[in-house]
Scaffold this motif. Sequence first.
Motif, PDB file in Angstrom:
ATOM      1  N   GLN A 220     110.308 -98.594  73.585  1.00  0.00           N
ATOM      2  CA  GLN A 220     111.515 -97.773  73.528  1.00  0.00           C
ATOM      3  C   GLN A 220     111.273 -96.601  72.573  1.00  0.00           C
ATOM      4  OE1 GLN A 220     111.198-101.072  72.846  1.00  0.00           O
ATOM      5  NE2 GLN A 220     113.129-102.163  73.100  1.00  0.00           N
ATOM      6  N   VAL A 221     111.624 -95.400  73.013  1.00  0.00           N
ATOM      7  CA  VAL A 221     111.423 -94.194  72.206  1.00  0.00           C
ATOM      8  C   VAL A 221     112.710 -93.869  71.455  1.00  0.00           C
ATOM      9  CG1 VAL A 221     110.930 -91.719  72.261  1.00  0.00           C
ATOM     10  CG2 VAL A 221     109.662 -93.280  73.749  1.00  0.00           C
ATOM     11  N   ARG A 222     112.580 -93.547  70.177  1.00  0.00           N
ATOM     12  CA  ARG A 222     113.730 -93.178  69.367  1.00  0.00           C
ATOM     13  C   ARG A 222     113.494 -91.810  68.716  1.00  0.00           C
ATOM     14  NH1 ARG A 222     115.444 -96.296  72.291  1.00  0.00           N
ATOM     15  NH2 ARG A 222     116.325 -98.362  71.871  1.00  0.00           N
ATOM     16  N   SER A 223     114.606 -91.130  68.390  1.00  0.00           N
ATOM     17  CA  SER A 223     114.549 -89.823  67.737  1.00  0.00           C
ATOM     18  C   SER A 223     115.138 -89.972  66.339  1.00  0.00           C
ATOM     19  CB  SER A 223     115.343 -88.785  68.546  1.00  0.00           C
ATOM     20  OG  SER A 223     115.256 -87.505  67.959  1.00  0.00           O
ATOM     21  N   PHE A 224     114.306 -90.384  65.382  1.00  0.00           N
ATOM     22  CA  PHE A 224     114.785 -90.698  64.036  1.00  0.00           C
ATOM     23  C   PHE A 224     115.169 -89.427  63.269  1.00  0.00           C
ATOM     24  CE2 PHE A 224     112.274 -94.468  65.096  1.00  0.00           C
ATOM     25  CZ  PHE A 224     113.216 -95.451  64.836  1.00  0.00           C
ATOM     26  N   THR A 225     116.361 -89.473  62.656  1.00  0.00           N
ATOM     27  CA  THR A 225     116.947 -88.304  62.001  1.00  0.00           C
ATOM     28  C   THR A 225     117.288 -88.638  60.554  1.00  0.00           C
ATOM     29  OG1 THR A 225     117.896 -87.609  64.125  1.00  0.00           O
ATOM     30  CG2 THR A 225     118.782 -86.580  62.133  1.00  0.00           C
ATOM     31  N   TRP A 226     116.821 -87.810  59.624  1.00  0.00           N
ATOM     32  CA  TRP A 226     117.042 -88.016  58.198  1.00  0.00           C
ATOM     33  C   TRP A 226     118.513 -87.822  57.856  1.00  0.00           C
ATOM     34  CZ3 TRP A 226     115.128 -90.383  54.307  1.00  0.00           C
ATOM     35  CH2 TRP A 226     115.397 -90.009  52.990  1.00  0.00           C
ATOM     36  N   VAL A 227     119.068 -88.720  57.051  1.00  0.00           N
ATOM     37  CA  VAL A 227     120.501 -88.708  56.766  1.00  0.00           C
ATOM     38  C   VAL A 227     120.954 -87.395  56.132  1.00  0.00           C
ATOM     39  CG1 VAL A 227     120.236 -89.837  54.508  1.00  0.00           C
ATOM     40  CG2 VAL A 227     122.403 -90.039  55.766  1.00  0.00           C
ATOM     41  N   GLY A 264     103.633 -98.789  61.737  1.00  0.00           N
ATOM     42  CA  GLY A 264     103.546 -97.808  60.656  1.00  0.00           C
ATOM     43  C   GLY A 264     104.144 -98.325  59.365  1.00  0.00           C
ATOM     44  N   MET A 265     105.266 -99.035  59.447  1.00  0.00           N
ATOM     45  CA  MET A 265     105.880 -99.585  58.242  1.00  0.00           C
ATOM     46  C   MET A 265     105.038-100.697  57.649  1.00  0.00           C
ATOM     47  SD  MET A 265     109.990 -99.407  59.051  1.00  0.00           S
ATOM     48  CE  MET A 265     110.409 -99.964  57.385  1.00  0.00           C
ATOM     49  N   LEU A 266     104.373-101.477  58.493  1.00  0.00           N
ATOM     50  CA  LEU A 266     103.447-102.482  57.972  1.00  0.00           C
ATOM     51  C   LEU A 266     102.285-101.819  57.247  1.00  0.00           C
ATOM     52  CD1 LEU A 266     103.293-105.118  60.873  1.00  0.00           C
ATOM     53  CD2 LEU A 266     104.299-105.409  58.601  1.00  0.00           C
ATOM     54  N   ASP A 267     101.787-100.729  57.787  1.00  0.00           N
ATOM     55  CA  ASP A 267     100.691-100.002  57.130  1.00  0.00           C
ATOM     56  C   ASP A 267     101.109 -99.505  55.745  1.00  0.00           C
ATOM     57  OD1 ASP A 267      99.018-100.379  59.285  1.00  0.00           O
ATOM     58  OD2 ASP A 267      99.396 -98.389  60.168  1.00  0.00           O
ATOM     59  N   ILE A 268     102.380 -99.067  55.627  1.00  0.00           N
ATOM     60  CA  ILE A 268     102.870 -98.536  54.358  1.00  0.00           C
ATOM     61  C   ILE A 268     103.149 -99.639  53.346  1.00  0.00           C
ATOM     62  CG2 ILE A 268     104.797 -97.298  53.254  1.00  0.00           C
ATOM     63  CD1 ILE A 268     105.092 -95.702  55.881  1.00  0.00           C
ATOM     64  N   TRP A 310     106.957 -89.489  59.046  1.00  0.00           N
ATOM     65  CA  TRP A 310     106.175 -90.472  58.293  1.00  0.00           C
ATOM     66  C   TRP A 310     106.090 -90.106  56.821  1.00  0.00           C
ATOM     67  CZ3 TRP A 310     105.854 -94.947  60.291  1.00  0.00           C
ATOM     68  CH2 TRP A 310     105.776 -95.111  61.679  1.00  0.00           C
ATOM     69  N   GLY A 311     105.954 -88.815  56.513  1.00  0.00           N
ATOM     70  CA  GLY A 311     105.915 -88.401  55.115  1.00  0.00           C
ATOM     71  C   GLY A 311     107.222 -88.681  54.402  1.00  0.00           C
ATOM     72  N   THR A 315     107.812 -91.584  51.402  1.00  0.00           N
ATOM     73  CA  THR A 315     108.390 -91.224  50.109  1.00  0.00           C
ATOM     74  C   THR A 315     109.647 -92.042  49.836  1.00  0.00           C
ATOM     75  OG1 THR A 315     107.534 -88.972  50.253  1.00  0.00           O
ATOM     76  CG2 THR A 315     109.369 -89.347  48.739  1.00  0.00           C
ATOM     77  N   ALA A 316     110.522 -92.147  50.845  1.00  0.00           N
ATOM     78  CA  ALA A 316     111.780 -92.894  50.679  1.00  0.00           C
ATOM     79  C   ALA A 316     111.518 -94.370  50.418  1.00  0.00           C
ATOM     80  CB  ALA A 316     112.656 -92.721  51.915  1.00  0.00           C
ATOM     81  N   LEU A 317     110.515 -94.927  51.074  1.00  0.00           N
ATOM     82  CA  LEU A 317     110.221 -96.348  50.909  1.00  0.00           C
ATOM     83  C   LEU A 317     109.584 -96.654  49.562  1.00  0.00           C
ATOM     84  CD1 LEU A 317     108.916 -97.362  54.455  1.00  0.00           C
ATOM     85  CD2 LEU A 317     111.224 -97.558  53.506  1.00  0.00           C
ATOM     86  N   GLY A 318     109.235 -95.608  48.807  1.00  0.00           N
ATOM     87  CA  GLY A 318     108.730 -95.823  47.464  1.00  0.00           C
ATOM     88  C   GLY A 318     109.768 -96.446  46.559  1.00  0.00           C
ATOM     89  N   ASP A 319     111.044 -96.298  46.911  1.00  0.00           N
ATOM     90  CA  ASP A 319     112.144 -96.931  46.189  1.00  0.00           C
ATOM     91  C   ASP A 319     112.847 -97.874  47.161  1.00  0.00           C
ATOM     92  OD1 ASP A 319     114.260 -97.693  44.619  1.00  0.00           O
ATOM     93  OD2 ASP A 319     115.277 -95.743  44.644  1.00  0.00           O
ATOM     94  N   VAL A 320     112.270 -99.056  47.312  1.00  0.00           N
ATOM     95  CA  VAL A 320     112.777 -99.999  48.308  1.00  0.00           C
ATOM     96  C   VAL A 320     114.225-100.372  48.045  1.00  0.00           C
ATOM     97  CG1 VAL A 320     112.553-102.344  49.213  1.00  0.00           C
ATOM     98  CG2 VAL A 320     110.517-100.940  48.890  1.00  0.00           C
ATOM     99  N   ASN A 321     114.543-100.719  46.782  1.00  0.00           N
ATOM    100  CA  ASN A 321     115.914-101.141  46.478  1.00  0.00           C
ATOM    101  C   ASN A 321     116.905-100.004  46.671  1.00  0.00           C
ATOM    102  OD1 ASN A 321     115.213-103.800  45.836  1.00  0.00           O
ATOM    103  ND2 ASN A 321     114.630-103.203  43.760  1.00  0.00           N
TER     104      ASN A 321
END
Length: 334
Positions: A220-227, A264-268, A310-311, A315-321
């Motif tokens: 399934q293809v998604r178009s992810f959009t930054w909040v 990709g998230m597993l790689d990160i 991905w960039g 960066t956002a996942l650097g602060d998981v909480n």
Amino acid sequence: MAQSDVSQLAGRKVIVTGGAGFIGSHLCEALVKASAEVICLDDLSAGKRSNVAHLDGCPNFRLVEASVCDEGARMDTLFVGTDTVFHNAASKKNICLVDPHRDLEVNAGGALNLLKLAMKHGVRKFVQASTGSVYGEPQLFPTTETHPFDPVSYYGVSKLAGERYVDVFHKLYGLDTTILRYFHVYGPRQESNEFGGVVSIFLRRITEGQNPIVFGHGEQVRSFTWVGDLVDANLRAATNPQATGQAYNAASGIRVTINELARGMLDILDNEGRLRVEHGDPLIGDIMEFDVSNEKIREQLGVEFEGDFWGTLKTALGDVNGFLGAGAGAATMS
């Protein structure tokens, strides 16, 4: 957005429905910064006080616990003197499968209730958050705002009903309205339970040491959009006269499959390679293909979308909480 545009809202009373939710809390934050008088309206069925706790000390912010379906004197009083309504409250897509009647009540009935209040109290602008689900399984690519409506989920049907009410109030009564169709938004404070977004759900599972589960084949293809881009789109829609009576695809145009997202998230996040992608049964009404045109909103409102998915995500996942929200609890790889 140019400062001269957002400054139009300074000192004006605005209501953000669903304001304690994921997208709504970011919008409240921007409006408080713009010196608007912000009423955050949320029944807290999905929104969290913790999402807006950092705004509590601001003199131009107030959280009101109420439902968009509420009628009577309290809502009447709340709307007195309101300049702009940003209607972001919704019964989410996954919830509609559990209680379709509630889905209709909130997404269609709630919109109608707010529109009636807006007309009664002379609201200047009404910005309606909608969804790409109103198109159903797209047949035309890239999908523009003129694509036929053919929703394949209760959620798509109820949100389309909300859109139709918005159009009626614009055409019959002259209410200044704009519809923004959201697509697969990601960013901090996104709900990570089973009713949340796929990015946060994967994040929660991976940080808890569990495999991410992909429903169906995962292509399934998604178009992810930054909040943050959606916040910008809302502010521009509220202050640009060209947005009157218009509907816009508020989407980045990025194309990522669910399989690519999970890997990709597993790689990160999974540096030791302990986890793998699992597959579950397909979801009812799940749309396979998204190739969304954002040409109209870019040309008319000047919205520029984050293109480095991905960039930005890394960066956002650097602060998981921080990504999972203040109320999510500590998340660590077990």
